[in-house]
Design a protein around this motif. Structure first.
Motif, PDB file in Angstrom:
ATOM      1  N   ASN A 163      -4.330  43.283  -2.800  1.00  0.00           N
ATOM      2  CA  ASN A 163      -5.235  43.476  -3.942  1.00  0.00           C
ATOM      3  C   ASN A 163      -6.371  42.459  -3.929  1.00  0.00           C
ATOM      4  O   ASN A 163      -7.520  42.800  -4.204  1.00  0.00           O
ATOM      5  CB  ASN A 163      -4.456  43.390  -5.255  1.00  0.00           C
ATOM      6  CG  ASN A 163      -3.690  44.654  -5.546  1.00  0.00           C
ATOM      7  OD1 ASN A 163      -3.987  45.710  -5.006  1.00  0.00           O
ATOM      8  ND2 ASN A 163      -2.675  44.544  -6.400  1.00  0.00           N
ATOM      9  N   ALA A 164      -6.055  41.209  -3.617  1.00  0.00           N
ATOM     10  CA  ALA A 164      -7.095  40.178  -3.557  1.00  0.00           C
ATOM     11  C   ALA A 164      -8.070  40.468  -2.427  1.00  0.00           C
ATOM     12  O   ALA A 164      -9.291  40.318  -2.571  1.00  0.00           O
ATOM     13  CB  ALA A 164      -6.461  38.810  -3.381  1.00  0.00           C
ATOM     14  N   SER A 165      -7.530  40.926  -1.290  1.00  0.00           N
ATOM     15  CA  SER A 165      -8.381  41.238  -0.143  1.00  0.00           C
ATOM     16  C   SER A 165      -9.303  42.419  -0.450  1.00  0.00           C
ATOM     17  O   SER A 165     -10.505  42.384  -0.144  1.00  0.00           O
ATOM     18  CB  SER A 165      -7.510  41.552   1.068  1.00  0.00           C
ATOM     19  OG  SER A 165      -8.305  41.992   2.136  1.00  0.00           O
ATOM     20  N   VAL A 166      -8.751  43.466  -1.030  1.00  0.00           N
ATOM     21  CA  VAL A 166      -9.550  44.644  -1.361  1.00  0.00           C
ATOM     22  C   VAL A 166     -10.560  44.322  -2.450  1.00  0.00           C
ATOM     23  O   VAL A 166     -11.716  44.737  -2.396  1.00  0.00           O
ATOM     24  CB  VAL A 166      -8.620  45.813  -1.782  1.00  0.00           C
ATOM     25  CG1 VAL A 166      -9.431  46.964  -2.365  1.00  0.00           C
ATOM     26  CG2 VAL A 166      -7.810  46.282  -0.603  1.00  0.00           C
ATOM     27  N   GLY A 167     -10.125  43.565  -3.455  1.00  0.00           N
ATOM     28  CA  GLY A 167     -11.051  43.210  -4.548  1.00  0.00           C
ATOM     29  C   GLY A 167     -12.209  42.370  -4.058  1.00  0.00           C
ATOM     30  O   GLY A 167     -13.347  42.522  -4.502  1.00  0.00           O
ATOM     31  N   GLY A 168     -11.990  41.491  -3.099  1.00  0.00           N
ATOM     32  CA  GLY A 168     -13.045  40.626  -2.587  1.00  0.00           C
ATOM     33  C   GLY A 168     -13.988  41.344  -1.649  1.00  0.00           C
ATOM     34  O   GLY A 168     -15.148  40.959  -1.507  1.00  0.00           O
ATOM     35  N   SER A 169     -13.527  42.400  -1.004  1.00  0.00           N
ATOM     36  CA  SER A 169     -14.378  43.076  -0.029  1.00  0.00           C
ATOM     37  C   SER A 169     -14.974  44.374  -0.562  1.00  0.00           C
ATOM     38  O   SER A 169     -15.659  45.081   0.175  1.00  0.00           O
ATOM     39  CB  SER A 169     -13.575  43.358   1.240  1.00  0.00           C
ATOM     40  OG  SER A 169     -12.537  44.275   0.959  1.00  0.00           O
ATOM     41  N   SER A 170     -14.747  44.715  -1.804  1.00  0.00           N
ATOM     42  CA  SER A 170     -15.245  45.988  -2.325  1.00  0.00           C
ATOM     43  C   SER A 170     -16.770  46.048  -2.338  1.00  0.00           C
ATOM     44  O   SER A 170     -17.344  47.094  -2.053  1.00  0.00           O
ATOM     45  CB  SER A 170     -14.682  46.246  -3.723  1.00  0.00           C
ATOM     46  OG  SER A 170     -15.127  45.250  -4.627  1.00  0.00           O
ATOM     47  N   ASP A 171     -17.424  44.938  -2.642  1.00  0.00           N
ATOM     48  CA  ASP A 171     -18.892  44.930  -2.627  1.00  0.00           C
ATOM     49  C   ASP A 171     -19.427  45.164  -1.215  1.00  0.00           C
ATOM     50  O   ASP A 171     -20.374  45.935  -1.015  1.00  0.00           O
ATOM     51  CB  ASP A 171     -19.423  43.606  -3.166  1.00  0.00           C
ATOM     52  CG  ASP A 171     -19.194  43.430  -4.652  1.00  0.00           C
ATOM     53  OD1 ASP A 171     -18.982  44.456  -5.340  1.00  0.00           O
ATOM     54  OD2 ASP A 171     -19.218  42.276  -5.112  1.00  0.00           O
ATOM     55  N   ALA A 172     -18.803  44.512  -0.248  1.00  0.00           N
ATOM     56  CA  ALA A 172     -19.249  44.677   1.134  1.00  0.00           C
ATOM     57  C   ALA A 172     -18.985  46.098   1.626  1.00  0.00           C
ATOM     58  O   ALA A 172     -19.823  46.695   2.322  1.00  0.00           O
ATOM     59  CB  ALA A 172     -18.544  43.675   2.036  1.00  0.00           C
ATOM     60  N   LEU A 173     -17.852  46.666   1.255  1.00  0.00           N
ATOM     61  CA  LEU A 173     -17.553  48.036   1.664  1.00  0.00           C
ATOM     62  C   LEU A 173     -18.503  49.033   1.015  1.00  0.00           C
ATOM     63  O   LEU A 173     -18.948  49.982   1.661  1.00  0.00           O
ATOM     64  CB  LEU A 173     -16.103  48.376   1.308  1.00  0.00           C
ATOM     65  CG  LEU A 173     -15.031  47.707   2.164  1.00  0.00           C
ATOM     66  CD1 LEU A 173     -13.641  48.021   1.616  1.00  0.00           C
ATOM     67  CD2 LEU A 173     -15.137  48.145   3.604  1.00  0.00           C
ATOM     68  N   ALA A 174     -18.815  48.823  -0.239  1.00  0.00           N
ATOM     69  CA  ALA A 174     -19.757  49.714  -0.920  1.00  0.00           C
ATOM     70  C   ALA A 174     -21.135  49.631  -0.276  1.00  0.00           C
ATOM     71  O   ALA A 174     -21.808  50.652  -0.070  1.00  0.00           O
ATOM     72  CB  ALA A 174     -19.834  49.361  -2.397  1.00  0.00           C
ATOM     73  N   ARG A 175     -21.561  48.432   0.073  1.00  0.00           N
ATOM     74  CA  ARG A 175     -22.859  48.249   0.731  1.00  0.00           C
ATOM     75  C   ARG A 175     -22.873  48.917   2.110  1.00  0.00           C
ATOM     76  O   ARG A 175     -23.841  49.576   2.497  1.00  0.00           O
ATOM     77  CB  ARG A 175     -23.169  46.761   0.840  1.00  0.00           C
ATOM     78  CG  ARG A 175     -24.442  46.428   1.539  1.00  0.00           C
ATOM     79  CD  ARG A 175     -25.623  46.859   0.739  1.00  0.00           C
ATOM     80  NE  ARG A 175     -26.831  46.585   1.505  1.00  0.00           N
ATOM     81  CZ  ARG A 175     -28.008  47.011   1.185  1.00  0.00           C
ATOM     82  NH1 ARG A 175     -28.170  47.722   0.102  1.00  0.00           N
ATOM     83  NH2 ARG A 175     -29.036  46.735   1.921  1.00  0.00           N
TER      84      ARG A 175
END
Length: 115
Positions: A19-31
């Motif tokens: 969850n921490a990994s996904v939450g931290g990378s969501s902005d980068a994945l969306a971009r």
């Protein structure tokens, strides 16, 4: 480690880390997803432009072939008479008027000012 519950503590720790990994990378994945969508849209637009250009070239070739065929099928003496009538004199405006009259089937005015 998490507190002991009915669920194994190792499982809850793994889920917390994911969850921490996904939450931290969501902005980068969306971009990254937005960049991929934009790149795809631009590439499709370029592909459409190339296809349109190819179609225009095909049309130009067809028109050129039709014009050449019309020239080759025409009477050379008639072409010379047409050129002689159309290109008399040096004035561009008069030449355009004579061409227009010939195309419309009216007799060309052979009087030229100053001559």
């Amino acid at each position: 480690m998490a507190d002991e519950t009915t669920v194994n503590s190792q499982i809850t720790d793994a889920i917390t880390q994911v969850n921490a990994s996904v939450g931290g990378s969501s902005d980068a994945l969306a971009r990254a997803m937005a960049d991929q969508i934009m790149a795809h849209a631009v590439s499709v637009a370029i592909q459409n432009a190339v296809a349109q250009q190819q179609h225009v070239y095909m049309l130009r070739n067809a028109v050129t072939a039709a014009a050449v065929r019309a020239i080759l099928d025409s009477d050379p003496e008639q072409a010379l008479r047409f050129a002689d009538e159309a290109l008399r004199g040096d004035d561009l405006a008069e030449t355009i008027e004579r061409l227009s009259a010939i195309v419309k089937g009216k007799p060309a005015d052979n009087t030229q000012p100053g001559k």
